[in-house]
Design a protein around this motif. Structure first.
Motif, PDB file in Angstrom:
ATOM      1  N   ALA A  21      76.011  50.430 -22.587  1.00 20.62           N
ATOM      2  CA  ALA A  21      77.013  49.363 -22.744  1.00 20.62           C
ATOM      3  C   ALA A  21      78.210  49.614 -21.832  1.00 20.62           C
ATOM      4  O   ALA A  21      78.721  48.690 -21.178  1.00 20.62           O
ATOM      5  N   TRP A  22      78.662  50.855 -21.776  1.00 18.95           N
ATOM      6  CA  TRP A  22      79.806  51.189 -20.929  1.00 18.95           C
ATOM      7  C   TRP A  22      79.427  51.219 -19.451  1.00 18.95           C
ATOM      8  O   TRP A  22      80.242  50.871 -18.595  1.00 18.95           O
ATOM      9  N   LEU A  23      78.176  51.593 -19.148  1.00 15.26           N
ATOM     10  CA  LEU A  23      77.727  51.585 -17.748  1.00 15.26           C
ATOM     11  C   LEU A  23      77.717  50.163 -17.196  1.00 15.26           C
ATOM     12  O   LEU A  23      78.004  49.950 -16.010  1.00 15.26           O
ATOM     13  N   TRP A  24      77.397  49.199 -18.053  1.00 13.91           N
ATOM     14  CA  TRP A  24      77.434  47.793 -17.620  1.00 13.91           C
ATOM     15  C   TRP A  24      78.832  47.387 -17.179  1.00 13.91           C
ATOM     16  O   TRP A  24      78.988  46.522 -16.319  1.00 13.91           O
ATOM     17  N   MET A  25      79.841  48.008 -17.768  1.00 15.93           N
ATOM     18  CA  MET A  25      81.223  47.616 -17.489  1.00 15.93           C
ATOM     19  C   MET A  25      81.753  48.199 -16.180  1.00 15.93           C
ATOM     20  O   MET A  25      82.853  47.842 -15.743  1.00 15.93           O
ATOM     21  N   ILE A  26      80.981  49.066 -15.565  1.00 18.87           N
ATOM     22  CA  ILE A  26      81.415  49.663 -14.295  1.00 18.87           C
ATOM     23  C   ILE A  26      81.491  48.598 -13.199  1.00 18.87           C
ATOM     24  O   ILE A  26      82.354  48.655 -12.320  1.00 18.87           O
ATOM     25  N   VAL A  27      80.574  47.621 -13.266  1.00 17.28           N
ATOM     26  CA  VAL A  27      80.519  46.585 -12.216  1.00 17.28           C
ATOM     27  C   VAL A  27      81.839  45.811 -12.101  1.00 17.28           C
ATOM     28  O   VAL A  27      82.411  45.727 -11.013  1.00 17.28           O
ATOM     29  N   PRO A  28      82.360  45.241 -13.202  1.00 17.97           N
ATOM     30  CA  PRO A  28      83.616  44.483 -13.059  1.00 17.97           C
ATOM     31  C   PRO A  28      84.885  45.335 -13.091  1.00 17.97           C
ATOM     32  O   PRO A  28      85.974  44.817 -12.833  1.00 17.97           O
ATOM     33  N   LEU A  29      84.764  46.633 -13.411  1.00 19.14           N
ATOM     34  CA  LEU A  29      85.959  47.478 -13.594  1.00 19.14           C
ATOM     35  C   LEU A  29      86.869  47.541 -12.366  1.00 19.14           C
ATOM     36  O   LEU A  29      88.079  47.314 -12.502  1.00 19.14           O
ATOM     37  N   PRO A  30      86.354  47.847 -11.155  1.00 20.57           N
ATOM     38  CA  PRO A  30      87.271  47.910  -9.994  1.00 20.57           C
ATOM     39  C   PRO A  30      88.018  46.595  -9.778  1.00 20.57           C
ATOM     40  O   PRO A  30      89.209  46.594  -9.479  1.00 20.57           O
ATOM     41  N   LYS A  31      87.301  45.478  -9.949  1.00 18.66           N
ATOM     42  CA  LYS A  31      87.919  44.159  -9.784  1.00 18.66           C
ATOM     43  C   LYS A  31      89.034  43.954 -10.794  1.00 18.66           C
ATOM     44  O   LYS A  31      90.120  43.477 -10.453  1.00 18.66           O
ATOM     45  N   ASP A  32      88.791  44.334 -12.046  1.00 15.77           N
ATOM     46  CA  ASP A  32      89.791  44.118 -13.089  1.00 15.77           C
ATOM     47  C   ASP A  32      91.001  45.046 -12.949  1.00 15.77           C
ATOM     48  O   ASP A  32      92.120  44.648 -13.263  1.00 15.77           O
TER      49      ASP A  32
END
Length: 197
Positions: free
Chosen positions: A156-167
């Motif tokens: 679940a947290w690995l999925w969040m890596i994709v939008p993290l830099p953008k956010d």
């Protein structure tokens, strides 16, 4: 004067409801922003900005209105979704968190109006969005939604890596933009006061 101030506040609140709706559906303009079936949106950016610009109470209220608008059926959520059934969506936690995101961003900014404070407020608010939303998503997949194969809390947290830099980048930009907007607003208010005296 007080009535005019309320009208301006309501207008800005409505503007952020509209901006968040647009930010939710950026993929209709730029389809490449869908990564692994997950739409990359600007909702968090506008939720943070709402708190920084409108303050804790009005910012949170504008995000509450946005959420309720979607729940009554208006297609304002990502991929033009809406309706009461969205409550059961694994991603609804992110939407629900926007109320808290705006409130916390506004509250920190109200305590200290320096540029670093604006940026910290934006990043803390973004972190709340990730923590609340990701935990909701994990709970949804565990309790009432069919989980993908080999799904875990770590995944679940690995999925969040994709939008993290953008956010992270957009949150910093939101802090800088809101700070400059506030400073220009103060200058404009001072000019108006001087003209009246």
């Amino acid at each position: 004067m007080r009535k005019q101030s309320k009208v301006f506040k309501l207008t800005f609140g409505a503007m952020f409801v509209a901006l968040t709706s647009i930010g939710a559906n950026m993929t209709s303009i730029a389809p490449f922003l869908v990564v692994g079936g997950v739409p990359i949106t600007l909702q968090t950016f506008f939720a943070v900005l709402a708190g920084l610009v409108l303050g804790s109470r009005l910012g949170a209220f504008s995000m509450f209105v946005y959420m309720m608008l979607g729940l009554v059926g208006a297609p304002v959520f990502a991929q033009f979704k809406g309706g009461i059934g969205m409550i059961l969506s694994p991603t609804f936690g992110f939407i629900l968190s926007f109320i808290l995101v705006a409130y916390v961003a506004g509250k920190i900014r109200e305590m200290n109006s320096s540029l670093p404070s604006y940026i910290v407020a934006a990043l803390v608010a973004m972190a709340i969005n990730y923590i609340f939303g990701t935990n909701w998503m994990y709970a949804a997949y565990q309790l009432w939604f069919e989980a993908p194969a080999e799904f875990s809390y770590k995944v679940a947290w690995l999925w969040m890596i994709v939008p993290l830099p953008k956010d992270i980048l957009l949150s910093i930009l939101a802090g800088v933009f809101a700070y400059r907007l506030e400073k220009h607003g103060i200058i404009i208010r001072n000019i108006v006061i001087e003209q009246r005296t």
